[in-house]
Design an enzyme around this catalytic site. Structure first.
Site, PDB file in Angstrom:
ATOM      1  N   SER A  51       0.903  -0.999  -0.019  1.00 26.43           N
ATOM      2  CA  SER A  51      -0.534  -0.177   0.085  1.00 26.43           C
ATOM      3  C   SER A  51       1.052   1.084   0.159  1.00 26.43           C
ATOM      4  CB  SER A  51      -0.850  -0.461   1.400  1.00 26.43           C
ATOM      5  OG  SER A  51      -1.248   1.479   1.273  1.00 26.43           O
TER       6      SER A  51
ATOM      7  N   LYS B 164       2.317  -2.534   6.454  1.00 29.17           N
ATOM      8  CA  LYS B 164       2.865  -2.549   5.275  1.00 29.17           C
ATOM      9  C   LYS B 164       4.024  -2.197   4.743  1.00 29.17           C
ATOM     10  CE  LYS B 164      -1.248  -3.774   3.330  1.00 29.17           C
ATOM     11  NZ  LYS B 164      -1.342  -5.291   2.257  1.00 29.17           N
TER      12      LYS B 164
ATOM     13  N   TYR C  96      -1.946  -0.409  10.287  1.00 31.98           N
ATOM     14  CA  TYR C  96      -2.099  -0.904   8.497  1.00 31.98           C
ATOM     15  C   TYR C  96      -0.307  -0.791   8.471  1.00 31.98           C
ATOM     16  CZ  TYR C  96      -3.341  -1.374   4.080  1.00 31.98           C
ATOM     17  OH  TYR C  96      -3.647  -1.228   2.644  1.00 31.98           O
TER      18      TYR C  96
HETATM   19  N1  LIG Z   1      -8.945  -0.575  -1.355  1.00 33.42           N
HETATM   20  C1  LIG Z   1      -7.222  -0.216  -0.980  1.00 33.42           C
HETATM   21  O1  LIG Z   1      -8.024   1.064  -1.312  1.00 33.42           O
HETATM   22  C2  LIG Z   1      -6.244  -0.450  -0.702  1.00 33.42           C
HETATM   23  C3  LIG Z   1      -5.324   0.525  -1.255  1.00 33.42           C
HETATM   24  C4  LIG Z   1      -4.008  -0.321  -0.967  1.00 33.42           C
HETATM   25  C5  LIG Z   1      -3.742  -1.086  -0.477  1.00 33.42           C
HETATM   26  N2  LIG Z   1      -4.932  -2.479  -0.693  1.00 33.42           N
HETATM   27  C6  LIG Z   1      -4.451  -4.252  -0.123  1.00 33.42           C
HETATM   28  O2  LIG Z   1      -4.789  -4.400  -1.572  1.00 33.42           O
HETATM   29  C7  LIG Z   1      -5.747  -5.995  -0.588  1.00 33.42           C
HETATM   30  C8  LIG Z   1      -6.619  -6.087  -0.667  1.00 33.42           C
HETATM   31  O3  LIG Z   1      -7.884  -5.007  -0.282  1.00 33.42           O
HETATM   32  P1  LIG Z   1      -9.292  -5.038  -0.694  1.00 33.42           P
HETATM   33  O4  LIG Z   1      -9.312  -3.497  -0.893  1.00 33.42           O
HETATM   34  O5  LIG Z   1      -9.344  -5.385  -2.288  1.00 33.42           O
HETATM   35  O6  LIG Z   1      -9.541  -6.103   0.429  1.00 33.42           O
HETATM   36  P2  LIG Z   1     -11.244  -6.838   0.438  1.00 33.42           P
HETATM   37  O7  LIG Z   1     -12.477  -5.223  -0.432  1.00 33.42           O
HETATM   38  O8  LIG Z   1     -11.427  -6.391   1.715  1.00 33.42           O
HETATM   39  O9  LIG Z   1     -11.334  -7.915  -0.188  1.00 33.42           O
HETATM   40  C9  LIG Z   1     -10.420  -8.612   0.631  1.00 33.42           C
HETATM   41  C10 LIG Z   1     -10.628 -10.251  -0.348  1.00 33.42           C
HETATM   42  O10 LIG Z   1      -9.278 -11.263   0.240  1.00 33.42           O
HETATM   43  C11 LIG Z   1     -10.644 -12.251   1.179  1.00 33.42           C
HETATM   44  N3  LIG Z   1      -9.868 -12.687   2.279  1.00 33.42           N
HETATM   45  C12 LIG Z   1      -9.462 -11.449   3.148  1.00 33.42           C
HETATM   46  N4  LIG Z   1      -9.386 -13.012   4.379  1.00 33.42           N
HETATM   47  C13 LIG Z   1      -9.090 -13.767   4.131  1.00 33.42           C
HETATM   48  C14 LIG Z   1      -8.692 -14.807   4.419  1.00 33.42           C
HETATM   49  N5  LIG Z   1      -8.183 -15.126   5.524  1.00 33.42           N
HETATM   50  N6  LIG Z   1      -8.522 -15.896   3.585  1.00 33.42           N
HETATM   51  C15 LIG Z   1      -7.730 -15.916   2.159  1.00 33.42           C
HETATM   52  N7  LIG Z   1      -9.004 -14.865   1.881  1.00 33.42           N
HETATM   53  C16 LIG Z   1      -9.259 -13.569   2.129  1.00 33.42           C
HETATM   54  C17 LIG Z   1     -12.067 -11.525   1.276  1.00 33.42           C
HETATM   55  O11 LIG Z   1     -12.812 -12.614   0.743  1.00 33.42           O
HETATM   56  P3  LIG Z   1     -13.530 -13.275   1.998  1.00 33.42           P
HETATM   57  O12 LIG Z   1     -13.686 -12.750   3.291  1.00 33.42           O
HETATM   58  O13 LIG Z   1     -14.517 -14.970   1.131  1.00 33.42           O
HETATM   59  O14 LIG Z   1     -11.861 -14.665   2.664  1.00 33.42           O
HETATM   60  C18 LIG Z   1     -11.893 -10.847  -0.709  1.00 33.42           C
HETATM   61  O15 LIG Z   1     -12.083 -11.540  -1.661  1.00 33.42           O
HETATM   62  C19 LIG Z   1      -5.256  -5.697   0.903  1.00 33.42           C
HETATM   63  O16 LIG Z   1      -3.333  -6.584   1.014  1.00 33.42           O
HETATM   64  C20 LIG Z   1      -5.720  -4.510   0.614  1.00 33.42           C
HETATM   65  O17 LIG Z   1      -4.369  -3.984   2.554  1.00 33.42           O
HETATM   66  C21 LIG Z   1      -5.897  -2.083  -0.896  1.00 33.42           C
END
Ligand SMILES: NC(=O)c1ccc[n+]([C@@H]2O[C@H](COP(=O)([O-])OP(=O)(O)OC[C@H]3O[C@@H](n4cnc5c(N)ncnc54)[C@H](OP(=O)(O)O)[C@@H]3O)[C@@H](O)[C@H]2O)c1
Length: 246
Positions: free
Chosen positions: A138, A155, A151
């Site tokens: 991130s 990260k 967080y």
């Molecule tokens: N969105 C942002 O603004 C942003 C910015 C920078 C970085 N990121 C990073 O990008 C990544 C994805 O973020 P996102 O926003 O797409 O998250 P999200 O919308 O919450 O989706 C997370 C996904 O991960 C799965 N997951 C969560 N816990 C899990 C576990 N224990 N085992 C297997 N699967 C799991 C969830 O499905 P289930 O719950 O069904 O398992 C879901 O499919 C993260 O590492 C986050 O820190 C996000």
């Protein structure tokens, strides 16, 4: 516009957290570009709909990234060319109020599971003669931010792991990089971005004045997974609209 359909042809790639948000876009994009994708999450319905919508090949694995079962499953693959180590979470709040439960939850998913999944990928990547690992970091892996001690800590750990793995594994042809997005509208961030004051603060911090899209992040991953980035390892590809350039 985009990579052509051969960018990842023939590569077997595991994507964790592939059911929703960024991971879902990564899995769909990799499959469209010729990869054989193994999509991992805990909710079968999300993965089933992803596989049904996909133009390419997606195998569904319903597993928890923190489980021994998934680590063993990955370790047992006969070969593996790529990993997007994406599953992650956030628990926002002032440091003084953060509970031990929040601390453990963020470290367990964002650090411990990322480490163990990357570790498990090494055996099948060695059997394949090399590979590419992309750890989902991130912009918060590069800067600090209010309410984000857990967080940012997690990260920054991902960034450190990425660099150490890159150095250790370089001679084996296993490249390790991270992708560092700014805010992306996903189920994780939707509740935060629904707050107009917070959304305004975010836009004020991004010189490009726009959120990144899941596809922007997926395309950065594609570059790092493909042979187009053959000499790139130990780097963090920021998809942050300039947030960290200030
Ligand atoms: N969105 C942002 O603004 C942003 C910015 C920078 C970085 N990121 C990073 O990008 C990544 C994805 O973020 P996102 O926003 O797409 O998250 P999200 O919308 O919450 O989706 C997370 C996904 O991960 C799965 N997951 C969560 N816990 C899990 C576990 N224990 N085992 C297997 N699967 C799991 C969830 O499905 P289930 O719950 O069904 O398992 C879901 O499919 C993260 O590492 C986050 O820190 C996000």
């Amino acid at each position: 516009m985009g990579f052509d359909g051969t960018a990842l042809a023939g590569k077997r790639i595991v994507v964790t957290g592939a059911g929703r948000g960024i991971g879902r876009a990564c899995a769909a994009t990799c499959a469209r570009l010729g990869a054989q994708v193994i999509a991992v999450a805990r909710t079968a319905a999300d993965l089933d709909s992803l596989a049904a919508e996909s133009a390419g090949k997606i195998e569904v694995w319903v597993n928890d990234v923190a489980s021994d079962e998934l680590a063993e499953r990955i370790r047992g693959l006969d070969s593996l060319n790529g990993l997007i180590n994406n599953a992650g979470t956030n628990r926002v709040g002032p440091m003084a109020d953060q509970s031990a439960e929040n601390l453990d939850a963020v470290l367990a998913l964002n650090v411990r599971a990322v480490y163990r999944i990357a570790q498990a990928a090494l055996s099948p990547m060695r059997r394949a003669g090399g590979g590419s690992i992309v750890n989902m970091s991130s912009q918060m892996g590069h800067v600090g931010s209010p309410g984000r001690t857990l967080y940012c800590m997690s990260k920054h750990a991902v960034e450190g792991l990425t660099r150490a793995m890159a150095v250790e594994l370089a001679e084996e042809g296993i490249r390790v990089n991270s992708v560092a997005p700014t805010f992306v509208l996903t189920p994780l961030t939707e509740p935060m971005l629904e707050n107009p004051e917070f959304a305004e603060w975010v836009m004020g911090m991004i010189p490009m004045k726009k959120l990144a899209t899941p596809e922007d992040v997926a395309n950065a991953c594609v570059f790092l997974l493909s042979d187009l980035s053959a000499s790139t390892t130990g780097t963090s590809l920021r998809v942050d609209g300039g947030w960290t350039a200030r």
